[in-house]
Design a protein around this motif. Structure first.
Motif, mmCIF file in Angstrom:
data_model
loop_
_atom_site.group_PDB
_atom_site.id
_atom_site.type_symbol
_atom_site.label_atom_id
_atom_site.label_comp_id
_atom_site.label_asym_id
_atom_site.label_seq_id
_atom_site.Cartn_x
_atom_site.Cartn_y
_atom_site.Cartn_z
ATOM 1 N N UNK A 339 0.838 -1.210 0.000
ATOM 2 C CA UNK A 339 0.000 0.000 0.000
ATOM 3 C C UNK A 339 0.868 1.254 0.000
ATOM 4 N N UNK A 340 0.351 2.294 -0.608
ATOM 5 C CA UNK A 340 1.018 3.586 -0.650
ATOM 6 C C UNK A 340 0.169 4.588 0.120
ATOM 7 N N UNK A 341 0.773 5.232 1.109
ATOM 8 C CA UNK A 341 0.057 6.243 1.900
ATOM 9 C C UNK A 341 0.566 7.624 1.552
ATOM 10 N N UNK A 342 -0.362 8.531 1.294
ATOM 11 C CA UNK A 342 0.003 9.898 0.936
ATOM 12 C C UNK A 342 0.443 10.669 2.165
ATOM 13 N N UNK A 343 1.439 11.511 1.982
ATOM 14 C CA UNK A 343 1.806 12.442 3.038
ATOM 15 C C UNK A 343 0.830 13.606 3.088
ATOM 16 N N UNK A 344 0.696 14.215 4.252
ATOM 17 C CA UNK A 344 -0.198 15.363 4.419
ATOM 18 C C UNK A 344 0.648 16.630 4.370
ATOM 19 N N UNK A 345 0.371 17.487 3.406
ATOM 20 C CA UNK A 345 1.152 18.706 3.214
ATOM 21 C C UNK A 345 0.283 19.934 3.476
ATOM 22 N N UNK A 346 0.731 20.782 4.390
ATOM 23 C CA UNK A 346 0.033 22.044 4.658
ATOM 24 C C UNK A 346 0.199 22.967 3.455
ATOM 25 N N UNK A 347 -0.924 23.590 3.017
ATOM 26 C CA UNK A 347 -0.878 24.478 1.855
ATOM 27 C C UNK A 347 -1.063 25.933 2.253
ATOM 28 N N UNK A 348 -2.161 26.220 2.986
ATOM 29 C CA UNK A 348 -2.456 27.623 3.306
ATOM 30 C C UNK A 348 -3.505 27.699 4.399
ATOM 31 N N UNK A 349 -3.474 28.765 5.218
ATOM 32 C CA UNK A 349 -4.593 29.016 6.125
ATOM 33 C C UNK A 349 -5.768 29.539 5.307
#
Length: 394
Positions: A339-349
């Motif tokens: 399985x491949x799990x996506x990383x969580x990336x902060x984009x903007x408030x």
């Protein structure tokens, strides 16, 4: 309102409005470009408009004429350029400046795609964007419930948005958890065991008891099944078995209550748990999910699935990504190791209590048909799941 004579040069570092009077709802003379102007009078505390940040109005001479300025009615000096694309899905009010609080000429943008030139984050955590509109350069903030930031290459991304949270709490009394006189938990060997029926009531799950197994079902399609004294649970999606989950400790049945330890509660409910000494609180975040069609044929050896997440940042701090929804792409019938799990990336408030995150999962394909499953989940709680087949052709 006291006007004081005072001559001094005033440096305007950004675009600034020149008013006829020291009153922001009055007539404008011009929009001044960055320059130095000469002030000959000022008002330190304007009775009509005052903020602690920019209380001073200056009466100035400019090439556009004589008038009044206040640095509150100017573009923020730390605004930054942006190439973002925004899909507005509702009418949006346009403000003269993000710090002005003034709906500029009652102008608004209809639903459309816009390309702002600048962005700025205020002290409350709201992000503002500047656009060239039909009334000139103006500012707006996003409505996180309707609008969308379109990241390059994610035009067909899955859309997740936080919409509510469910809450349950119980009082600590020695080694017991109580709701009034009802025992809903106990502590053993420094571990809390909590009543599953108690949690299901607060989290809006239904309980079904059949052949010695207990199934807890949410209204969103997710369910899990456990059995007393068995350390294996089964998760379900839309009534069908999804996968087996190894538990830390087997559920314990005492009288008419079924208890589970807090680590497995986090896993199966995908909940947050906090203990403050006098009680234990249980939180369950709920999300709306809108998913596009996944392509059935692709001429690349890697499949990319993306999700845009608008999430609450009050209960979860902006960097607490381990407790946010996860995007997983796996082979159906294969081992979980593939399985491949996506990383969580902060984009903007987006505003004071919400921020935008991006999730990208890239799955290596084999030549021919690939039987896959895409899942969005918190812990093992499934928020969305789709089985599909992708054919890789060169």
């Amino acid at each position: 309102m006291k006007i004081t004579e005072k001559k001094e040069p005033i440096q305007l570092e950004t675009r600034t409005t020149l008013f006829v009077n020291p009153y922001p709802y009055g007539d404008e003379i011009a929009i001044l470009d960055p320059q130095t102007v000469e002030s000959f009078e000022q008002i330190d505390h304007n009775n009509y408009w005052y903020t602690s940040d920019n209380p001073v109005w200056y009466h100035v001479h400019t090439s556009s004429g004589e008038g009044w300025i206040n640095k509150q009615f100017a573009d923020p000096i730390d605004a930054k350029p942006t190439l973002v694309t925004i899909q507005l899905n509702a009418n949006t009010e346009l403000m003269s400046y993000p710090t002005s609080g003034i709906w500029y000429k009652f102008a608004q943008l209809s639903p459309q795609v816009v390309h702002p030139s600048l962005y700025w984050d205020d002290k409350q955590g709201n992000r503002w964007y500047q656009v060239d509109s039909y009334v000139g350069k103006t500012w707006f903030s996003l409505n996180p419930y309707t609008d969308r930031i379109v990241q390059p290459g994610t035009e067909q991304a899955i859309q997740l948005s936080f919409y509510t949270q469910y809450y349950n709490s119980a009082r600590i009394s020695g080694d017991e958890l109580l709701i009034q006189d009802r025992k809903v938990g106990y502590r053993k060997d420094s571990t809390w065991f909590v009543s599953l029926p108690f949690l299901s009531e607060g989290f809006r799950y239904t309980l079904n008891d059949s052949d010695g197994s207990f199934t807890f079902t949410s209204k969103m399609g997710y369910a899990f099944r456990v059995k007393p004294e068995s350390n294996t649970a089964t998760t379900l999606w839309q009534g069908a078995d999804s996968r087996s989950v190894k538990l830390t400790k087997a559920p314990v049945r005492v009288a008419d209550e079924l208890y589970l330890d807090t680590a497995d509660i986090r896993t199966l409910f995908g909940s947050l748990i906090s203990e403050n000494g006098s009680d234990i609180a249980f939180w369950l975040q709920a999300y709306n999910v809108a998913a596009p069609d996944i392509p059935y044929s692709i001429d690349k050896e890697k499949l990319k699935i993306s999700a845009s997440l608008v999430d609450n940042t009050q209960l979860l701090k902006s960097d607490a990504n381990e407790d946010r929804p996860k995007l997983v792409v796996e082979d159906r019938g294969g081992t979980y190791d593939t399985a491949v799990q996506a990383g969580v990336e902060w984009v903007a408030p987006l505003r004071t209590d919400q921020a935008l995150y991006q999730l990208n999962a890239v799955k290596q394909l084999k030549q021919g048909g690939n039987d896959l499953r895409a899942v969005i989940k918190i812990g093992e709680r499934i928020l969305w799941q789709q089985d599909f087949k992708v054919t890789f052709t060169q």
